[in-house]
Design an enzyme around this catalytic site. Structure first.
Site, short mmCIF file in Angstrom:
data_model
loop_
_atom_site.label_atom_id
_atom_site.label_comp_id
_atom_site.label_asym_id
_atom_site.label_seq_id
_atom_site.Cartn_x
_atom_site.Cartn_y
_atom_site.Cartn_z
N ASP A 190 0.81 -1.22 0.00
CA ASP A 190 0.00 0.00 0.00
C ASP A 190 0.84 1.28 0.00
O ASP A 190 0.45 2.29 0.57
CB ASP A 190 -0.97 0.02 1.20
CG ASP A 190 -1.87 -1.19 1.21
OD1 ASP A 190 -2.26 -1.63 0.12
OD2 ASP A 190 -2.20 -1.69 2.30
N HIS A 192 -4.89 -1.81 -5.73
CA HIS A 192 -4.13 -0.68 -6.24
C HIS A 192 -5.08 0.42 -6.69
O HIS A 192 -5.95 0.20 -7.52
CB HIS A 192 -3.24 -1.13 -7.41
CG HIS A 192 -2.17 -2.10 -6.98
ND1 HIS A 192 -1.23 -2.62 -7.82
CD2 HIS A 192 -1.90 -2.63 -5.76
CE1 HIS A 192 -0.43 -3.43 -7.15
NE2 HIS A 192 -0.82 -3.46 -5.90
N GLN A 240 1.87 -6.08 -3.21
CA GLN A 240 2.36 -6.21 -1.83
C GLN A 240 3.68 -5.44 -1.64
O GLN A 240 3.89 -4.46 -2.34
CB GLN A 240 2.52 -7.69 -1.44
CG GLN A 240 1.22 -8.46 -1.27
CD GLN A 240 0.59 -8.92 -2.57
OE1 GLN A 240 1.24 -9.54 -3.39
NE2 GLN A 240 -0.67 -8.62 -2.76
P1 GDP Z 1 -0.82 0.27 -3.53
O1 GDP Z 1 -1.43 -0.99 -3.02
O2 GDP Z 1 0.64 0.34 -3.27
O3 GDP Z 1 -1.16 0.56 -4.96
O4 GDP Z 1 -1.49 1.45 -2.66
P2 GDP Z 1 -3.05 1.61 -2.31
O5 GDP Z 1 -3.78 2.05 -3.51
O6 GDP Z 1 -3.55 0.42 -1.59
O7 GDP Z 1 -2.98 2.76 -1.21
C1 GDP Z 1 -2.46 4.01 -1.50
C2 GDP Z 1 -3.54 5.07 -1.27
O8 GDP Z 1 -2.94 6.34 -1.20
C3 GDP Z 1 -4.55 5.15 -2.39
O9 GDP Z 1 -5.79 5.55 -1.84
C4 GDP Z 1 -3.99 6.26 -3.29
O10 GDP Z 1 -4.98 6.93 -4.04
C5 GDP Z 1 -3.39 7.17 -2.27
N1 GDP Z 1 -2.20 7.91 -2.70
C6 GDP Z 1 -1.19 7.52 -3.52
N2 GDP Z 1 -0.23 8.46 -3.57
C7 GDP Z 1 -0.64 9.47 -2.77
C8 GDP Z 1 -0.07 10.72 -2.35
O11 GDP Z 1 1.03 11.09 -2.73
N3 GDP Z 1 -0.80 11.46 -1.46
C9 GDP Z 1 -2.01 11.07 -0.99
N4 GDP Z 1 -2.64 11.88 -0.12
N5 GDP Z 1 -2.57 9.92 -1.35
C10 GDP Z 1 -1.90 9.12 -2.21
P1 IMO Z 2 -0.99 -4.20 -2.20
O1 IMO Z 2 -0.56 -4.74 -3.53
C1 IMO Z 2 -0.97 -4.63 2.12
C2 IMO Z 2 -1.05 -8.70 3.71
C3 IMO Z 2 -2.28 -9.13 4.48
C4 IMO Z 2 -1.65 -10.08 5.47
C5 IMO Z 2 -0.57 -10.76 4.66
C6 IMO Z 2 -0.98 -12.11 4.09
O2 IMO Z 2 -2.29 -3.47 -2.25
O3 IMO Z 2 0.11 -3.44 -1.57
P2 IMO Z 2 -2.55 -12.81 2.07
O4 IMO Z 2 -4.01 -12.58 1.85
O5 IMO Z 2 -1.68 -12.27 1.00
O6 IMO Z 2 -2.23 -14.26 2.37
O7 IMO Z 2 -2.23 -12.01 3.43
O8 IMO Z 2 -0.27 -9.88 3.58
N1 IMO Z 2 -1.31 -8.19 2.35
C7 IMO Z 2 -1.23 -6.90 2.02
N2 IMO Z 2 -1.01 -5.81 2.78
N3 IMO Z 2 -1.11 -4.51 0.80
C8 IMO Z 2 -1.30 -5.59 0.01
O9 IMO Z 2 -1.31 -5.52 -1.34
C9 IMO Z 2 -1.42 -6.86 0.62
N4 IMO Z 2 -1.63 -8.11 0.18
C10 IMO Z 2 -1.54 -8.92 1.24
O10 IMO Z 2 -2.90 -8.04 5.10
O11 IMO Z 2 -1.00 -9.35 6.49
MG MG Z 3 -2.97 -1.62 -1.79
#
Ligand code: GDP
Ligand code: IMO
Ligand code: MG
Length: 427
Positions: free
Chosen positions: A13, A41, A223
């Protein structure tokens, strides 16, 4: 040759979706190489938020080829729903390609994931309960079902039958729950196939062809490094390899092909699920970051645990991934803070250590040693160049760069495409 991997340097994330989408503008192909729909994502385009779980973030550009590689585990039901969702939003999905060799997540994998978490009780991993672990277990045990098997009606029936004999035995005799009916799964999965068949191909050939033609290929990690099965905080990890090296196996390319590895670094740290987290902030500061950063899981909606940036982790991650550039995201989330801390080492049993420990017991005992930075207390969300950032924000970025010895080539100051500062050509 221009293959670039975008990977998570922390516990997931970090903003990989946003960075991938940003870089995808210049790329010709975007490839997912591991994980499954445990990933969430987020990409924001013109105020519209897209949440992608399986399909590469490049799909939002109509002309980019998007590949789900062999290393991904695919839940075809989720894939069909994601395709329907994108099409409803007016996104063309014709350029998707799905590997013949990718393994399938089956309904019993999801059930077993749930049951195992419940059985573990306080020792649970905190998985996303999407069947990821059990699907990779079957892959390693050589009983998994691949996309290519699903395409052969008889082969699929045979493997499914054999699997169900064993899985139903486990479900009924060990967990004391009902098993699954062959016809239900068989018919459902064959109907999913009808929907996705047109995308299925030997993706390894397609990816290598692009690379050989000098086209720009982006690998989108899911991840993060600390969730890696080998390099993460085992056993609180996922069952795949989010690190950059895994792009070779999960996409079928040689290690000589990847020119750049961009580690996505969130300006602070978050984690979902269980396991030690040295810089975790359990009080008001953590809550403030969670609220400002909207730190709630994209996939499960769970509140993410929040804490200060941990440079011990980043150093480790830079090394494991061979990072030669990083993207610092969510800098704006720290805008209001008067002081910002970065963990530069751990204190472990009276000693200062800088190496990320393998033992979880040791990690749980580690106390962070912090370097304090002055907050900039200025809105950064409108900055569009590095120079427009407040001096103290630049000091924070440069401080991180100096500690981890990786150049921040992209800075994100908001979720939108335009809220991105880039300092160097990536391809
Ligand atoms: P990922 O799993 O690595 O793709 O990340 P996620 O999408 O799960 O979580 C990142 C969150 O932060 C999302 O809601 C994005 O829209 C948001 N985001 C990404 N970059 C930025 C940033 O620079 N600032 C803010 N405020 N939000 C961001
Ligand atoms: P993105 O791509 C954050 C975490 C779960 C748990 C561990 C194992 O959005 O960054 P699983 O279901 O994979 O067997 O769970 O991994 N986990 C993540 N945490 N971002 C993710 O994906 C995750 N995918 C799995 O919360 O701790
Ligand atoms: Mg994510």
């Amino acid at each position: 040759m221009s293959a670039v991997a975008v990977i998570g340097s922390q516990w997931g994330d970090e903003g990989k979706g946003k960075i991938t989408d940003y870089l995808a503008e210049k790329a010709e192909m975007v490839v997912r190489y591991q994980g499954g729909n445990n990933a969430g994502h987020t990409v924001v385009v013109d105020d519209k938020e897209f949440k992608l779980h399986l399909i590469p973030s490049g799909i939002l550009y109509p002309e980019k080829m998007c590949v789900i590689g062999n290393g991904v585990v695919i839940d075809p039901e989720v894939l069909c729903k994601e395709l329907a969702y994108l099409e409803k939003e007016g996104i063309n999905t014709d350029n998707l390609r799905i590997s013949l060799r990718a393994h399938l997540i089956m309904p019993y994998h999801i059930r077993l994931d749930e049951l195992e978490e419940e059985r573990k009780g306080v020792n649970k991993i905190g998985t996303t309960r999407r069947g990821i672990g059990p699907a990779y277990m079957d892959k390693a045990a050589r009983v998994g079902i691949r996309v290519v098997d699903l395409m052969d009606e008889k082969e699929f029936a045979d493997i499914l039958q054999r699997n169900l004999e064993e899985k139903n035995h486990v479900l009924q005799k060990i967990y004391g729950v009902e098993g699954f009916k062959f016809e239900d799964i068989f018919n459902k999965y064959r109907s999913y196939l009808a929907r996705i068949e047109k995308y299925i191909t030997d993706t390894t050939a397609v990816i290598n062809e692009y690379i050989e033609q000098g086209k720009k290929v982006l690998f989108e990690g899911a991840q993060g490094t600390l969730l890696d099965l080998d390099h993460g905080t085992y056993p609180y990890v996922t069952s795949s390899h989010p690190v950059a090296g895994a792009a070779c196996i999960g996409a079928g390319i040689g290690p000589t092909k990847i020119r750049r590895v961009i580690g996505v670094v969130k300006a602070y740290t978050t984690r979902v699920g269980e396991g030690p987290f040295p810089t975790e902030l359990l009080g008001e500061e953590g809550e403030l970051i969670r609220k400002r950063g909207w730190e709630y899981g994209t996939t499960t909606g769970r509140p993410r645990r929040c804490g200060w940036l941990d440079a011990v982790i980043l150093n480790y991650s830079a090394r494991i991934n061979g990072m030669n550039g990083c993207a610092i995201t969510k800098l704006d989330v720290l805008d209001s803070l008067a002081k910002i801390k970065v963990c530069v080492a751990y204190e472990y049993r009276g000693q200062v250590i800088k190496n990320f420990p393998a033992s979880l017991k040791a990690l749980a005992e580690c106390k962070p040693i912090y370097e304090e930075f002055e907050g900039w207390q200025t809105d950064t969300t409108k900055a569009r160049s590095y120079e427009e950032l407040p001096a103290k924000a630049r000091q924070y970025i440069e401080g991180i760069a100096e500690i981890i010895k990786v150049k921040p080539v992209i800075i994100a100051v908001g979720p939108k495409r335009e809220q991105t500062i880039f300092r160097e050509e990536i391809f």
